[in-house]
Design a protein around this motif. Structure first.
Motif, mmCIF file in Angstrom:
data_model
loop_
_atom_site.group_PDB
_atom_site.id
_atom_site.type_symbol
_atom_site.label_atom_id
_atom_site.label_comp_id
_atom_site.label_asym_id
_atom_site.label_seq_id
_atom_site.Cartn_x
_atom_site.Cartn_y
_atom_site.Cartn_z
ATOM 1 N N UNK A 1 114.791 -79.763 18.021
ATOM 2 C CA UNK A 1 114.604 -81.027 17.335
ATOM 3 C C UNK A 1 115.177 -80.973 15.922
ATOM 4 N N UNK A 2 115.119 -79.811 15.276
ATOM 5 C CA UNK A 2 115.648 -79.680 13.917
ATOM 6 C C UNK A 2 117.151 -79.936 13.842
ATOM 7 N N UNK A 3 117.844 -79.711 14.950
ATOM 8 C CA UNK A 3 119.298 -79.879 14.979
ATOM 9 C C UNK A 3 119.725 -81.178 15.666
ATOM 10 N N UNK A 4 118.783 -82.024 16.030
ATOM 11 C CA UNK A 4 119.119 -83.305 16.637
ATOM 12 C C UNK A 4 119.660 -83.191 18.050
ATOM 13 N N UNK A 5 119.135 -82.259 18.833
ATOM 14 C CA UNK A 5 119.661 -82.002 20.165
ATOM 15 C C UNK A 5 118.794 -82.561 21.286
ATOM 16 N N UNK A 6 117.730 -83.251 20.943
ATOM 17 C CA UNK A 6 116.849 -83.816 21.967
ATOM 18 C C UNK A 6 117.483 -85.071 22.569
ATOM 19 N N UNK A 7 117.497 -85.133 23.891
ATOM 20 C CA UNK A 7 118.020 -86.315 24.566
ATOM 21 C C UNK A 7 117.000 -87.434 24.435
ATOM 22 N N UNK A 8 117.475 -88.614 24.066
ATOM 23 C CA UNK A 8 116.553 -89.695 23.730
ATOM 24 C C UNK A 8 116.471 -90.786 24.792
ATOM 25 N N UNK A 9 117.323 -90.719 25.817
ATOM 26 C CA UNK A 9 117.226 -91.708 26.887
ATOM 27 C C UNK A 9 117.762 -91.125 28.192
ATOM 28 N N UNK A 10 117.573 -91.851 29.260
ATOM 29 C CA UNK A 10 118.046 -91.404 30.566
ATOM 30 C C UNK A 10 117.066 -90.467 31.250
#
Length: 52
Positions: A1-10
């Motif tokens: 999450x700190x690096x913005x790697x979480x998929x947010x949809x699908x």
């Protein structure tokens, strides 16, 4: 999450994308590769080369 790697949809929402990040001892990013599709593998050999 700190690096913005979480998929947010699908269908993979909430999971982390497939990525390789190599950091030095001070936390500086030496190498990063994020693949476009979850079924692809990053180039692990290229990541390991940054450590040699």
């Amino acid at each position: 999450k700190d690096y913005g790697l979480e998929m947010i949809d699908g269908p993979w929402e909430g999971l982390l994308s497939r990525v390789v990040i190599v950091l030095d001892e001070n936390g500086k990013i030496l190498h990063t590769e994020q693949v476009k599709d979850i079924d692809q593998e990053p180039d692990y050999l290229e990541a390991l080369k940054t450590l040699l």
